[in-house]
Design a protein around this motif. Sequence first.
Motif, PDB file in Angstrom:
ATOM      1  N   ILE A  13      -0.313  25.367 -23.251  1.00 28.46           N
ATOM      2  CA  ILE A  13       0.684  24.313 -23.065  1.00 28.46           C
ATOM      3  C   ILE A  13       2.082  24.917 -22.941  1.00 28.46           C
ATOM      4  N   PHE A  14       2.347  25.946 -23.731  1.00 27.15           N
ATOM      5  CA  PHE A  14       3.649  26.623 -23.642  1.00 27.15           C
ATOM      6  C   PHE A  14       3.874  27.178 -22.236  1.00 27.15           C
ATOM      7  N   LEU A  15       2.863  27.865 -21.696  1.00 23.16           N
ATOM      8  CA  LEU A  15       2.989  28.435 -20.354  1.00 23.16           C
ATOM      9  C   LEU A  15       3.110  27.340 -19.295  1.00 23.16           C
ATOM     10  N   PHE A  16       2.326  26.274 -19.468  1.00 19.11           N
ATOM     11  CA  PHE A  16       2.407  25.156 -18.541  1.00 19.11           C
ATOM     12  C   PHE A  16       3.798  24.531 -18.572  1.00 19.11           C
ATOM     13  N   GLY A  17       4.358  24.405 -19.773  1.00 19.25           N
ATOM     14  CA  GLY A  17       5.655  23.768 -19.904  1.00 19.25           C
ATOM     15  C   GLY A  17       6.778  24.522 -19.216  1.00 19.25           C
ATOM     16  N   ILE A  18       6.720  25.855 -19.243  1.00 17.81           N
ATOM     17  CA  ILE A  18       7.807  26.644 -18.650  1.00 17.81           C
ATOM     18  C   ILE A  18       7.539  27.009 -17.202  1.00 17.81           C
ATOM     19  N   THR A  19       6.389  26.586 -16.656  1.00 19.56           N
ATOM     20  CA  THR A  19       6.114  26.849 -15.240  1.00 19.56           C
ATOM     21  C   THR A  19       7.079  26.037 -14.387  1.00 19.56           C
ATOM     22  N   PRO A  20       7.817  26.669 -13.469  1.00 21.35           N
ATOM     23  CA  PRO A  20       8.779  25.924 -12.646  1.00 21.35           C
ATOM     24  C   PRO A  20       8.123  24.777 -11.891  1.00 21.35           C
ATOM     25  N   GLY A  21       8.717  23.642 -11.970  1.00 22.61           N
ATOM     26  CA  GLY A  21       8.265  22.435 -11.303  1.00 22.61           C
ATOM     27  C   GLY A  21       9.415  21.444 -11.291  1.00 22.61           C
ATOM     28  N   PRO A  22       9.174  20.186 -10.911  1.00 24.03           N
ATOM     29  CA  PRO A  22      10.263  19.200 -10.860  1.00 24.03           C
ATOM     30  C   PRO A  22      11.011  19.063 -12.182  1.00 24.03           C
ATOM     31  N   GLY A  23      10.273  19.031 -13.302  1.00 24.09           N
ATOM     32  CA  GLY A  23      10.929  18.877 -14.586  1.00 24.09           C
ATOM     33  C   GLY A  23      11.793  20.059 -14.962  1.00 24.09           C
ATOM     34  N   ILE A  24      11.255  21.266 -14.787  1.00 23.29           N
ATOM     35  CA  ILE A  24      12.017  22.470 -15.120  1.00 23.29           C
ATOM     36  C   ILE A  24      13.236  22.604 -14.223  1.00 23.29           C
ATOM     37  N   SER A  47       8.651  16.080 -22.906  1.00 28.81           N
ATOM     38  CA  SER A  47       7.572  16.507 -23.799  1.00 28.81           C
ATOM     39  C   SER A  47       6.756  15.321 -24.302  1.00 28.81           C
ATOM     40  N   LEU A  48       7.432  14.238 -24.694  1.00 26.78           N
ATOM     41  CA  LEU A  48       6.711  13.060 -25.178  1.00 26.78           C
ATOM     42  C   LEU A  48       5.903  12.405 -24.060  1.00 26.78           C
ATOM     43  N   SER A  49       6.428  12.450 -22.840  1.00 29.64           N
ATOM     44  CA  SER A  49       5.664  11.923 -21.708  1.00 29.64           C
ATOM     45  C   SER A  49       4.380  12.715 -21.518  1.00 29.64           C
ATOM     46  N   ASP A  50       4.455  14.025 -21.671  1.00 31.69           N
ATOM     47  CA  ASP A  50       3.263  14.862 -21.563  1.00 31.69           C
ATOM     48  C   ASP A  50       2.246  14.533 -22.652  1.00 31.69           C
ATOM     49  N   VAL A  51       2.739  14.292 -23.872  1.00 31.36           N
ATOM     50  CA  VAL A  51       1.835  13.949 -24.967  1.00 31.36           C
ATOM     51  C   VAL A  51       1.108  12.633 -24.666  1.00 31.36           C
ATOM     52  N   CYS A  52       1.824  11.668 -24.094  1.00 31.47           N
ATOM     53  CA  CYS A  52       1.180  10.401 -23.710  1.00 31.47           C
ATOM     54  C   CYS A  52       0.076  10.652 -22.689  1.00 31.47           C
ATOM     55  N   TYR A  53       0.338  11.519 -21.724  1.00 32.90           N
ATOM     56  CA  TYR A  53      -0.676  11.868 -20.733  1.00 32.90           C
ATOM     57  C   TYR A  53      -1.869  12.541 -21.398  1.00 32.90           C
ATOM     58  N   MET A  54      -1.590  13.414 -22.354  1.00 35.30           N
ATOM     59  CA  MET A  54      -2.682  14.105 -23.045  1.00 35.30           C
ATOM     60  C   MET A  54      -3.581  13.123 -23.789  1.00 35.30           C
ATOM     61  N   LEU A  55      -2.956  12.165 -24.491  1.00 32.11           N
ATOM     62  CA  LEU A  55      -3.734  11.183 -25.232  1.00 32.11           C
ATOM     63  C   LEU A  55      -4.564  10.310 -24.294  1.00 32.11           C
ATOM     64  N   ALA A  56      -3.967   9.923 -23.167  1.00 30.43           N
ATOM     65  CA  ALA A  56      -4.716   9.127 -22.193  1.00 30.43           C
ATOM     66  C   ALA A  56      -5.890   9.922 -21.642  1.00 30.43           C
ATOM     67  N   ALA A  57      -5.667  11.209 -21.408  1.00 28.59           N
ATOM     68  CA  ALA A  57      -6.740  12.055 -20.884  1.00 28.59           C
ATOM     69  C   ALA A  57      -7.850  12.233 -21.911  1.00 28.59           C
ATOM     70  N   VAL A  58      -7.486  12.383 -23.187  1.00 22.16           N
ATOM     71  CA  VAL A  58      -8.494  12.557 -24.237  1.00 22.16           C
ATOM     72  C   VAL A  58      -9.435  11.361 -24.289  1.00 22.16           C
ATOM     73  N   VAL A 126       1.040  16.768 -13.943  1.00 23.62           N
ATOM     74  CA  VAL A 126       0.888  16.683 -15.391  1.00 23.62           C
ATOM     75  C   VAL A 126      -0.473  16.124 -15.779  1.00 23.62           C
ATOM     76  N   ILE A 127      -0.810  14.944 -15.250  1.00 21.37           N
ATOM     77  CA  ILE A 127      -2.082  14.339 -15.624  1.00 21.37           C
ATOM     78  C   ILE A 127      -3.259  15.169 -15.122  1.00 21.37           C
ATOM     79  N   LEU A 128      -3.126  15.766 -13.947  1.00 16.01           N
ATOM     80  CA  LEU A 128      -4.211  16.600 -13.432  1.00 16.01           C
ATOM     81  C   LEU A 128      -4.400  17.846 -14.291  1.00 16.01           C
ATOM     82  N   PHE A 129      -3.305  18.364 -14.833  1.00 15.45           N
ATOM     83  CA  PHE A 129      -3.420  19.515 -15.729  1.00 15.45           C
ATOM     84  C   PHE A 129      -4.268  19.166 -16.938  1.00 15.45           C
TER      85      PHE A 129
END
Length: 205
Positions: A13-24, A47-58, A126-129
Motif C-alpha cells: 500500500i505504501f508503494l501504491f500510494g507514492i506511485t505517481p498518478g492523478p492524486g500524487i 487516504s480515507l477514500s482509498d480505505v473506503c474502496y478497500m472496504l468495498a472490495a473486501v 484505485v478500485i482495480l488495485f
Amino acid sequence: MTLESGLTFFLAIFLFGITPGPGILALMARGMSQGGNACVPMAVGMSLSDVCYMLAAVFGLSALATHWSELFLVIRLLGAAYLIYLGYKLWTCRPSLEDTEIPDIRGSWWRGFLQGFLISASNPKVILFYIAFLPTFMDITRLSGGDIVIAAALNLSALLIGVVPVGYAAGRIRRHLRSTRAVRRLNRSAASLMIGAGSYLALRG
C-alpha cells in the motif's frame, strides 16, 4: 491476518500510494503552489477514500470468491491487464508540466480534504488495485471483523506515511519538476512498478 501478510500488505500500500498518478500529481502541485501544510488535508482525503474502496472490495470480493471462483479469476486477470496497460500508457506518454498544475486556492481544511477524497474516488486505478491485489495478501473469505479493522488501519497509515511527505517535498524540489526530463523519469518509474505488478498478478498461480 498474519504478521508477515500484514507487513507485506503495508509495504504494498505504501508503494501504491507514492506511485505517481492523478492524486500524487495534484498533491505535488498543491505543495508547489501553497506549501506542505496545505497538502495534509488533501492527503487525508485521498487516504480515507482509498480505505473506503478497500472496504468495498473486501465485502464485494468475499461474495465473488465464495460463489464464483471463475469470475474471481477473470477479475484478477483483468486487473492485472489494466495495471500493465496503465504502465504502458505512462511509459509512452509525452511528459507535460501542465498535468501538475492546479488553481492556487487557499480554502478551508475541509475543502482540501474533499478535493483529495474526490480525486482518489474518481480514479479507476484505485478500485482495480484493491480488486486485483487484496487476495494476494489475505484470504478475504476468512477475514474477521478484527482483521478488517487492522487492514483498514494499516492501509490508512501506509498511505499517510507515503503521501504526506510528498506534499512537503514538492516545494523543496520544485525546480527539478520544472523540466520535462524529471516528469518523464517519474512517469517511467511508475510505469515500471505498474507493469511489474500486473505481470506478477497475471503469472501467479
